[in-house]
Design a protein around this motif. Structure first.
Motif, PDB file in Angstrom:
ATOM      1  N   LYS A 116       0.812  -1.220   0.000  1.00  0.00           N
ATOM      2  CA  LYS A 116       0.000   0.000   0.000  1.00  0.00           C
ATOM      3  C   LYS A 116       0.842   1.264   0.000  1.00  0.00           C
ATOM      4  O   LYS A 116       0.546   2.224  -0.715  1.00  0.00           O
ATOM      5  N   GLY A 117       1.891   1.294   0.790  1.00  0.00           N
ATOM      6  CA  GLY A 117       2.646   2.528   0.934  1.00  0.00           C
ATOM      7  C   GLY A 117       3.849   2.645   0.029  1.00  0.00           C
ATOM      8  O   GLY A 117       4.488   3.686  -0.015  1.00  0.00           O
ATOM      9  N   ARG A 118       4.195   1.589  -0.698  1.00  0.00           N
ATOM     10  CA  ARG A 118       5.469   1.613  -1.427  1.00  0.00           C
ATOM     11  C   ARG A 118       5.494   2.621  -2.570  1.00  0.00           C
ATOM     12  O   ARG A 118       6.559   3.037  -3.002  1.00  0.00           O
ATOM     13  N   GLY A 119       4.320   3.008  -3.052  1.00  0.00           N
ATOM     14  CA  GLY A 119       4.283   3.941  -4.177  1.00  0.00           C
ATOM     15  C   GLY A 119       4.875   5.299  -3.859  1.00  0.00           C
ATOM     16  O   GLY A 119       5.248   6.032  -4.768  1.00  0.00           O
ATOM     17  N   TRP A 120       4.942   5.646  -2.585  1.00  0.00           N
ATOM     18  CA  TRP A 120       5.493   6.954  -2.245  1.00  0.00           C
ATOM     19  C   TRP A 120       6.769   6.860  -1.413  1.00  0.00           C
ATOM     20  O   TRP A 120       7.332   7.891  -1.032  1.00  0.00           O
ATOM     21  N   PHE A 121       7.267   5.641  -1.157  1.00  0.00           N
ATOM     22  CA  PHE A 121       8.474   5.494  -0.336  1.00  0.00           C
ATOM     23  C   PHE A 121       9.687   6.173  -0.959  1.00  0.00           C
ATOM     24  O   PHE A 121      10.473   6.816  -0.256  1.00  0.00           O
ATOM     25  N   ASP A 122       9.863   6.040  -2.268  1.00  0.00           N
ATOM     26  CA  ASP A 122      11.048   6.622  -2.910  1.00  0.00           C
ATOM     27  C   ASP A 122      11.058   8.142  -2.745  1.00  0.00           C
ATOM     28  O   ASP A 122      12.097   8.750  -2.445  1.00  0.00           O
ATOM     29  N   THR A 123       9.880   8.749  -2.959  1.00  0.00           N
ATOM     30  CA  THR A 123       9.801  10.203  -2.789  1.00  0.00           C
ATOM     31  C   THR A 123      10.027  10.588  -1.338  1.00  0.00           C
ATOM     32  O   THR A 123      10.717  11.566  -1.034  1.00  0.00           O
ATOM     33  N   ALA A 124       9.454   9.806  -0.425  1.00  0.00           N
ATOM     34  CA  ALA A 124       9.616  10.097   0.999  1.00  0.00           C
ATOM     35  C   ALA A 124      11.084  10.018   1.406  1.00  0.00           C
ATOM     36  O   ALA A 124      11.582  10.870   2.157  1.00  0.00           O
ATOM     37  N   LEU A 125      11.783   9.016   0.922  1.00  0.00           N
ATOM     38  CA  LEU A 125      13.200   8.890   1.260  1.00  0.00           C
ATOM     39  C   LEU A 125      14.011  10.046   0.689  1.00  0.00           C
ATOM     40  O   LEU A 125      14.958  10.534   1.319  1.00  0.00           O
ATOM     41  N   ALA A 126      13.644  10.494  -0.518  1.00  0.00           N
ATOM     42  CA  ALA A 126      14.328  11.650  -1.092  1.00  0.00           C
ATOM     43  C   ALA A 126      14.103  12.890  -0.227  1.00  0.00           C
ATOM     44  O   ALA A 126      15.021  13.693  -0.019  1.00  0.00           O
ATOM     45  N   VAL A 127      12.886  13.041   0.291  1.00  0.00           N
ATOM     46  CA  VAL A 127      12.584  14.156   1.193  1.00  0.00           C
ATOM     47  C   VAL A 127      13.454  14.068   2.438  1.00  0.00           C
ATOM     48  O   VAL A 127      14.077  15.048   2.875  1.00  0.00           O
ATOM     49  N   MET A 128      13.509  12.889   3.031  1.00  0.00           N
ATOM     50  CA  MET A 128      14.219  12.727   4.293  1.00  0.00           C
ATOM     51  C   MET A 128      15.731  12.831   4.139  1.00  0.00           C
ATOM     52  O   MET A 128      16.435  13.240   5.067  1.00  0.00           O
ATOM     53  N   ARG A 129      16.222  12.462   2.969  1.00  0.00           N
ATOM     54  CA  ARG A 129      17.669  12.513   2.742  1.00  0.00           C
ATOM     55  C   ARG A 129      18.133  13.871   2.234  1.00  0.00           C
ATOM     56  O   ARG A 129      19.345  14.098   2.092  1.00  0.00           O
ATOM     57  N   ALA A 130      17.200  14.756   1.949  1.00  0.00           N
ATOM     58  CA  ALA A 130      17.578  16.086   1.482  1.00  0.00           C
ATOM     59  C   ALA A 130      18.327  16.820   2.594  1.00  0.00           C
ATOM     60  O   ALA A 130      18.024  16.675   3.779  1.00  0.00           O
ATOM     61  N   THR A 131      19.294  17.619   2.211  1.00  0.00           N
ATOM     62  CA  THR A 131      20.130  18.323   3.176  1.00  0.00           C
ATOM     63  C   THR A 131      19.408  19.550   3.713  1.00  0.00           C
ATOM     64  O   THR A 131      18.822  20.326   2.954  1.00  0.00           O
ATOM     65  N   ASN A 132      19.451  19.720   5.004  1.00  0.00           N
ATOM     66  CA  ASN A 132      18.912  20.928   5.615  1.00  0.00           C
ATOM     67  C   ASN A 132      19.669  22.141   5.074  1.00  0.00           C
ATOM     68  O   ASN A 132      20.903  22.170   5.108  1.00  0.00           O
ATOM     69  N   PRO A 133      18.945  23.155   4.547  1.00  0.00           N
ATOM     70  CA  PRO A 133      19.661  24.312   3.980  1.00  0.00           C
ATOM     71  C   PRO A 133      20.546  25.031   4.978  1.00  0.00           C
ATOM     72  O   PRO A 133      21.479  25.734   4.590  1.00  0.00           O
ATOM     73  N   LEU A 134      20.281  24.865   6.255  1.00  0.00           N
ATOM     74  CA  LEU A 134      21.080  25.550   7.278  1.00  0.00           C
ATOM     75  C   LEU A 134      22.169  24.662   7.857  1.00  0.00           C
ATOM     76  O   LEU A 134      22.791  25.026   8.855  1.00  0.00           O
ATOM     77  N   LYS A 135      22.396  23.508   7.250  1.00  0.00           N
ATOM     78  CA  LYS A 135      23.479  22.661   7.728  1.00  0.00           C
ATOM     79  C   LYS A 135      24.812  23.409   7.590  1.00  0.00           C
ATOM     80  O   LYS A 135      25.139  23.964   6.550  1.00  0.00           O
ATOM     81  N   GLY A 136      25.570  23.415   8.660  1.00  0.00           N
ATOM     82  CA  GLY A 136      26.856  24.103   8.634  1.00  0.00           C
ATOM     83  C   GLY A 136      26.768  25.583   8.953  1.00  0.00           C
ATOM     84  O   GLY A 136      27.765  26.298   8.851  1.00  0.00           O
ATOM     85  N   VAL A 137      25.565  26.062   9.342  1.00  0.00           N
ATOM     86  CA  VAL A 137      25.381  27.487   9.611  1.00  0.00           C
ATOM     87  C   VAL A 137      24.900  27.673  11.047  1.00  0.00           C
ATOM     88  O   VAL A 137      23.974  27.003  11.496  1.00  0.00           O
ATOM     89  N   TYR A 138      25.543  28.587  11.784  1.00  0.00           N
ATOM     90  CA  TYR A 138      25.039  29.027  13.083  1.00  0.00           C
ATOM     91  C   TYR A 138      24.172  30.262  12.839  1.00  0.00           C
ATOM     92  O   TYR A 138      24.679  31.381  12.736  1.00  0.00           O
ATOM     93  N   TRP A 139      22.859  30.067  12.739  1.00  0.00           N
ATOM     94  CA  TRP A 139      21.961  31.152  12.346  1.00  0.00           C
ATOM     95  C   TRP A 139      22.064  32.342  13.302  1.00  0.00           C
ATOM     96  O   TRP A 139      22.090  33.496  12.867  1.00  0.00           O
ATOM     97  N   ARG A 140      22.143  32.079  14.597  1.00  0.00           N
ATOM     98  CA  ARG A 140      22.137  33.176  15.561  1.00  0.00           C
ATOM     99  C   ARG A 140      23.441  33.978  15.543  1.00  0.00           C
ATOM    100  O   ARG A 140      23.491  35.079  16.077  1.00  0.00           O
ATOM    101  N   ARG A 141      24.502  33.411  14.964  1.00  0.00           N
ATOM    102  CA  ARG A 141      25.766  34.150  14.895  1.00  0.00           C
ATOM    103  C   ARG A 141      25.834  35.071  13.676  1.00  0.00           C
ATOM    104  O   ARG A 141      26.786  35.852  13.553  1.00  0.00           O
ATOM    105  N   LEU A 142      24.871  34.963  12.785  1.00  0.00           N
ATOM    106  CA  LEU A 142      24.845  35.847  11.626  1.00  0.00           C
ATOM    107  C   LEU A 142      24.485  37.251  12.106  1.00  0.00           C
ATOM    108  O   LEU A 142      23.423  37.472  12.676  1.00  0.00           O
ATOM    109  N   GLN A 143      25.370  38.216  11.869  1.00  0.00           N
ATOM    110  CA  GLN A 143      25.233  39.528  12.469  1.00  0.00           C
ATOM    111  C   GLN A 143      24.394  40.502  11.650  1.00  0.00           C
ATOM    112  O   GLN A 143      23.875  41.475  12.186  1.00  0.00           O
ATOM    113  N   ARG A 144      24.257  40.253  10.357  1.00  0.00           N
ATOM    114  CA  ARG A 144      23.573  41.222   9.500  1.00  0.00           C
ATOM    115  C   ARG A 144      22.357  40.595   8.832  1.00  0.00           C
ATOM    116  O   ARG A 144      22.365  39.415   8.472  1.00  0.00           O
ATOM    117  N   THR A 145      21.343  41.431   8.616  1.00  0.00           N
ATOM    118  CA  THR A 145      20.150  40.985   7.901  1.00  0.00           C
ATOM    119  C   THR A 145      20.518  40.481   6.511  1.00  0.00           C
ATOM    120  O   THR A 145      19.964  39.486   6.030  1.00  0.00           O
TER     121      THR A 145
END
Length: 434
Positions: free
Chosen positions: A281-310
């Motif tokens: 039942k669920g296998r039709g969307w597993f590949d897309t779901a895994l792609a979602v979960m394996r996508a890299t967080n855009p803020l990986k490697g960034v300390y957001w609160r240390r960014l001093q300027r807008t």
């Protein structure tokens, strides 16, 4: 002679601060106008937006006044979100059975793309935000609370204090908000009830929408916690027990559990084999779901609160939003950033690293290093150029090479390393500025 009784001390009645009184007036005006429309949901977001425009509350908002009120109030209005699931923190100022007037305080940013099960409007009181709206097209239900379709960017707008944005309920309004200042404070009148059958979804650019549920049934929550427990303690039957739980789970709950397993099971084949044994039942969307979960967080490697300027936060937001390589430079030029694109970009990134927001540790030569790498030089070529100016011992060279790799691995910089990006971006930036 008896002393005369001392005069009675007249107690001064405590009063709400001006900010709270003003927000109460906004709430009462919304209530008056909405009641005249028989409390129909499809009128609420326009009424809320009109009242926010008319009040222009950003001109009189006093953050310290609100903080002092919270610290000293003997009681607060019943809070819509007592667990602070949204906002850092949220604060309900005024409410009825049908809607609330909330303040949301932000020190980080929320990078989820979502719609809403409620109606309302919001305005920035402090700080700026990049509001990105999306379309979800050709959506089909793949499972309970799981939709497959096409997610595409519609528009981006820079919201400043006083700007007002409506929130229609449902997929008509899908957005992601990047809060660009620390703090960013927003004022949100919103309904507390939803239309029958309406659900809130999170959306993913890989082509999926998954139902969002803030409070899962306690039975599911405990199963999830025990599943994580089995893997943390390396239970010998953890795979077998995981398969047993997953086989009886569907839709958005299954999506949640698979996301947990992706964290615990590091071998892709092991997870793929487990999913292949589940009911079809669920296998039709597993590949897309895994792609979602394996996508890299855009803020990986960034300390957001240390960014001093807008501008630094804005750059990351734009590079994480646009898929094509030239749109960031074009957008910045249209909004008044008309300096040379490469010089501006290198300067901003160098400032971020100087503030220790990027975890690169490139040292005093960071501006030259970034300039070389953004021009398209390989790591070896960049090191060769640096040796023209600096004496670099081998241990230092190895540290520099590690810094080069970390720089290239910053996910939000991915569009900048496309072939021909800089020439095209520079041309577009210049033409947009004219």
């Amino acid at each position: 002679m008896d002393a005369s009784p001392s005069p009675a001390v007249k107690r001064r009645r405590s009063r709400d601060p001006q900010s709270v009184t003003a927000l109460t007036r906004i709430g009462k005006e919304i209530e008056r106008r909405w009641s005249a429309r028989d409390y129909r949901h499809n009128y609420f977001y326009d009424i809320a937006a009109e009242c926010l425009h008319a009040a222009a509350f950003h001109r009189q908002f006093d953050e310290d006044e609100i903080i002092n009120w919270v610290n000293n109030a003997t009681s607060l209005p019943e809070q819509l979100d007592p667990r602070s699931n949204f906002g850092q923190p949220p604060l309900t100022i005024w409410r009825t059975d049908r809607f609330v007037v909330d303040l949301y305080f932000w020190v980080d940013t929320d990078t989820s793309t979502h719609d809403h099960s409620f109606s309302g409007a919001f305005t920035n009181l402090v700080g700026q935000s990049l509001n990105c709206t999306y379309r979800f097209e050709q959506g089909v239900q793949a499972d309970e609370g799981v939709l497959l379709g096409s997610v595409s960017l519609d528009r981006t707008e820079l919201l400043k204090p006083g700007d007002v944005c409506t929130i229609p309920a449902g997929p008509r309004f899908i957005h992601r908000v990047w809060h660009l200042d620390c703090p960013t404070i927003t004022l949100v009148p919103r309904t507390v009830t939803r239309r029958r059958g309406l659900r809130q979804y999170n959306y993913y650019t890989e082509g999926m929408a998954v139902r969002y549920r803030r409070k899962a049934p306690i039975e599911f929550q405990r199963r999830r916690e025990f599943l994580n427990y089995l893997f943390r303690r390396q239970h010998p039957r953890r795979i077998e027990l995981a398969e047993e739980v997953l086989s009886r789970t569907r839709g958005y709950r299954l999506f949640t559990l698979v996301g947990d397993l992706l964290f615990h099971i590091k071998e892709p084949d092991e997870l793929d084999n487990l999913l292949a044994r589940l009911p079809a039942k669920g296998r039709g969307w597993f590949d897309t779901a895994l792609a979602v979960m394996r996508a890299t967080n855009p803020l990986k490697g960034v300390y957001w609160r240390r960014l001093q300027r807008t501008e630094h936060r804005l750059l990351i937001a734009l590079l994480s939003t646009f898929n094509d390589r030239s749109s960031t430079a074009e957008w910045l030029a249209r909004h008044g950033y008309t300096d040379d694109w490469t010089t501006m970009l290198t300067s901003w990134l160098s400032e971020m690293d100087h503030d220790k927001a990027l975890r690169l540790q490139l040292g005093s030569a960071r501006t030259e290093i970034m300039s070389h790498l953004l021009r398209g030089l390989s790591d070896e070529q960049a090191l060769h150029e640096l040796r023209r100016t600096y004496t670099i011992a081998e241990p230092e060279a190895e540290l520099l090479m590690q810094g080069f790799r970390r720089f290239r691995e910053l996910h939000f910089l991915k569009p900048l390393f496309s072939s021909g990006f800089h020439a095209e971006a520079g041309n577009l930036a210049r033409s947009a500025a004219v």
